[in-house]
Design a protein around this motif. Structure first.
Motif, short mmCIF file in Angstrom:
data_model
loop_
_atom_site.label_atom_id
_atom_site.label_comp_id
_atom_site.label_asym_id
_atom_site.label_seq_id
_atom_site.Cartn_x
_atom_site.Cartn_y
_atom_site.Cartn_z
N GLN A 214 0.83 -1.20 0.00
CA GLN A 214 0.00 0.00 0.00
C GLN A 214 0.86 1.25 0.00
N LYS A 215 1.99 1.23 0.72
CA LYS A 215 2.87 2.39 0.71
C LYS A 215 3.47 2.61 -0.67
N LEU A 216 3.79 1.52 -1.37
CA LEU A 216 4.43 1.63 -2.67
C LEU A 216 3.46 2.05 -3.76
N THR A 217 2.22 1.56 -3.68
CA THR A 217 1.33 1.69 -4.82
C THR A 217 0.22 2.70 -4.64
N ARG A 218 -0.19 3.00 -3.43
CA ARG A 218 -1.35 3.87 -3.32
C ARG A 218 -1.05 5.28 -3.82
N ALA A 219 0.16 5.77 -3.55
CA ALA A 219 0.52 7.09 -4.04
C ALA A 219 0.50 7.14 -5.56
N LYS A 220 0.91 6.02 -6.21
CA LYS A 220 0.88 5.97 -7.66
C LYS A 220 -0.55 5.81 -8.16
N TYR A 221 -1.38 5.14 -7.38
CA TYR A 221 -2.74 4.87 -7.81
C TYR A 221 -3.64 6.08 -7.62
N PHE A 222 -3.26 6.99 -6.72
CA PHE A 222 -4.02 8.22 -6.52
C PHE A 222 -3.72 9.14 -7.70
N LYS A 223 -4.70 9.38 -8.56
CA LYS A 223 -4.46 10.05 -9.81
C LYS A 223 -4.92 11.51 -9.73
N ARG A 224 -4.17 12.34 -10.40
CA ARG A 224 -4.52 13.76 -10.49
C ARG A 224 -4.19 14.25 -11.89
N SER A 225 -4.88 15.29 -12.30
CA SER A 225 -4.66 15.81 -13.64
C SER A 225 -5.00 17.29 -13.67
N PHE A 226 -4.12 18.08 -14.25
CA PHE A 226 -4.43 19.47 -14.53
C PHE A 226 -5.27 19.56 -15.79
N PHE A 227 -6.15 20.54 -15.82
CA PHE A 227 -7.00 20.70 -17.00
C PHE A 227 -7.16 22.18 -17.30
N ALA A 228 -7.53 22.47 -18.53
CA ALA A 228 -7.79 23.84 -18.97
C ALA A 228 -8.80 23.78 -20.10
N GLY A 229 -9.57 24.85 -20.24
CA GLY A 229 -10.55 24.87 -21.31
C GLY A 229 -11.27 26.20 -21.40
N ALA A 230 -12.25 26.24 -22.26
CA ALA A 230 -13.01 27.47 -22.50
C ALA A 230 -14.42 27.08 -22.92
N GLY A 231 -15.30 28.08 -22.92
CA GLY A 231 -16.67 27.85 -23.31
C GLY A 231 -17.46 29.14 -23.32
N SER A 232 -18.76 29.02 -23.22
CA SER A 232 -19.65 30.18 -23.23
C SER A 232 -20.63 30.07 -22.06
N THR A 233 -20.92 31.22 -21.45
CA THR A 233 -21.84 31.25 -20.32
C THR A 233 -22.90 32.32 -20.54
N LEU A 234 -24.11 32.07 -20.05
CA LEU A 234 -25.25 32.95 -20.23
C LEU A 234 -25.68 33.48 -18.86
N SER A 235 -25.82 34.80 -18.75
CA SER A 235 -26.21 35.44 -17.48
C SER A 235 -27.70 35.77 -17.50
N ILE A 236 -28.40 35.36 -16.43
CA ILE A 236 -29.84 35.63 -16.30
C ILE A 236 -30.05 36.34 -14.96
N ILE A 237 -30.47 37.62 -15.01
CA ILE A 237 -30.72 38.41 -13.80
C ILE A 237 -32.23 38.69 -13.70
N LYS A 238 -32.75 38.41 -12.53
CA LYS A 238 -34.17 38.64 -12.29
C LYS A 238 -34.33 39.60 -11.13
N MET A 239 -35.24 40.57 -11.29
CA MET A 239 -35.48 41.58 -10.26
C MET A 239 -36.72 41.21 -9.46
N GLU A 240 -36.57 41.22 -8.15
CA GLU A 240 -37.69 40.98 -7.24
C GLU A 240 -37.95 42.27 -6.47
N GLY A 241 -39.20 42.72 -6.44
CA GLY A 241 -39.54 44.01 -5.86
C GLY A 241 -39.59 45.07 -6.94
N ASN A 242 -39.57 46.36 -6.51
CA ASN A 242 -39.67 47.45 -7.47
C ASN A 242 -38.86 48.63 -6.96
#
Length: 409
Positions: A201-229
């Motif tokens: 477990q000492k030898l292999t668990r550190a290798k088995y614990f996986k991590r990965s850096f990631f990067a990306g892009a996309g599009s987002t839509l903003s929806i604002i709603k007013m409550e009250g007046n």
């Protein structure tokens, strides 16, 4: 004539170089299993030699020619060549890994071949084949034959292993490539079956614990709603602007204990130009208002994804939740009041908190064993703008593509 002489000279030089024997310090094991020290020579050390020349120490001028029948093992400056039987072939191979499970290499002028031999199979070795084969006659799935050969060797020890170890070694075999570096790491891993559970477990668990850096892009839509007046703004109707976003972060998974849960931390950035039209409570002739401001958000996200569906070996669908801490930068906040064909402008009218907390849901489709992620999310901001007579609440919908630099499952 000069060109012909030059061609003959170059050809003769190449032939003489190809016939030249290059010597190294080494030793050999002869037919009587006696070790002899001296100079070991070959015409081409770039490929695996099948014929050696040997000059023994103390016997000047005498050169012996060695082949697979006269010497079982040749050692030359850190590289050991051993006679190996594979099927109907007997040839010299380089010892790459010498253990309970040994790996040998034979390099010809086209490619490098690899051979596998267990400690109980001392008479014959098995060549690892790199071609693709069908896994069964009932479907079209295929894999490389050398992986099937490695699985067969692994199944000989299957009953001796715990479930965690089986999953670990199967994962390593699945990702192995037909290359020297990959096969060396795999064979060394498979030779590590007999260590104690604590050491394992000492030898292999550190290798088995996986991590990965990631990067990306996309599009987002903003929806604002007013409550009250608002007294001056009236009931505002916000537009729904779309904006590109960029995101980068790190994902991690621990298949040792939790195989279907991914944790992640990311940072994203996006900007909106918000606009809204409204009518005051006390209407005058053609009275109306228009609110506009620019908003930039830097978001720190912490969340997790859970696997809901495995579509294929390389494709799966995940869902999860995020909680975010956001830095909100608001600028160019202007309220325009149209009264009797005149415009009155009020700057810095709306004040948004500098830091916000939000939560949301996320769904992801992973492709190529987790290297490509198509991600969609829904985010709800808790405290956006909260005044006496009105409240602004913002929601965001987004879709993006993320690239993971390492496979995480």
């Amino acid at each position: 004539m000069k060109h012909l002489l030059l061609f003959i000279s170059v050809t003769g030089l190449c032939l003489s170089l190809s016939a030249q024997v290059w010597y190294k310090d080494g030793r050999i094991v002869d037919q009587r299993n006696e070790v002899k020290y001296g100079k070991v020579g070959a015409r081409d050390w770039g490929h695996t030699p099948q014929q050696f020349f040997f000059r023994q120490v103390g016997l000047s001028g005498k050169t012996d020619t060695l082949d697979i029948h006269s010497s079982s093992q040749v050692f030359a400056e850190g590289v050991t060549y051993r006679r190996l039987v594979s099927g109907k072939d007997t040839l010299y191979t380089e010892i790459v890994v010498d253990n309970k499970l040994s790996l040998f290499s034979y390099k010809d002028k086209i490619e490098e071949h690899f051979y596998l031999q267990g400690s109980q199979d001392s008479d014959c070795a098995e060549e690892l084949i790199s071609r693709r084969v069908k896994l069964s006659c009932w479907d079209e799935q295929s894999d490389f034959e050398y992986k099937c050969q490695l699985y067969r060797w692994f199944l000989k020890r299957f009953d001796e292993l715990s479930l965690d170890r089986c999953l670990f070694f199967i994962d390593n075999i699945t990702k192995a490539r037909y290359s020297r570096k990959s096969l060396i790491n795999l064979v060394n891993t498979l030779n590590n079956l007999d260590v104690s559970d604590t050491t394992y477990q000492k030898l292999t668990r550190a290798k088995y614990f996986k991590r990965s850096f990631f990067a990306g892009a996309g599009s987002t839509l903003s929806i604002i709603k007013m409550e009250g007046n608002g007294d001056e703004m009236g009931q505002l109707n916000f537009k729904k602007p779309a904006s590109p976003f960029m995101q980068a972060g790190i994902s991690w998974i621990d298949p040792w204990y939790v195989q279907n849960l991914i944790g992640r931390f990311s940072v994203s950035c996006y900007s909106f130009s918000q606009k809204a039209n409204g009518t005051p409570q006390i209407r005058r002739y053609n009275d109306s208002t228009r609110l506009s401001f620019k908003q930039t958000l830097i978001t720190f996200n912490l969340g997790g994804l859970y696997k809901l569906l495995k579509i294929s070996p390389s494709m799966s669908f995940w869902m999860g939740m995020d909680i975010s801490w956001e830095i909100c930068l608001t600028s160019k906040s202007v309220l325009d009041e149209y009264k009797n064909l005149t415009v009155e402008q009020k700057k810095d009218y709306i004040i948004v908190a500098n830091t916000l907390v939000s939560g949301g849901l996320r769904s992801s489709l992973f492709l190529d064993y987790g290297k490509v992620e198509v991600s969609g999310y829904y985010k709800y901001m808790f405290d956006y703008v909260n005044q006496t007579h009105y409240t602004l609440r913002q929601r965001c919908l987004g879709l993006g593509i993320l690239y993971h630099f390492n496979r995480i499952f």
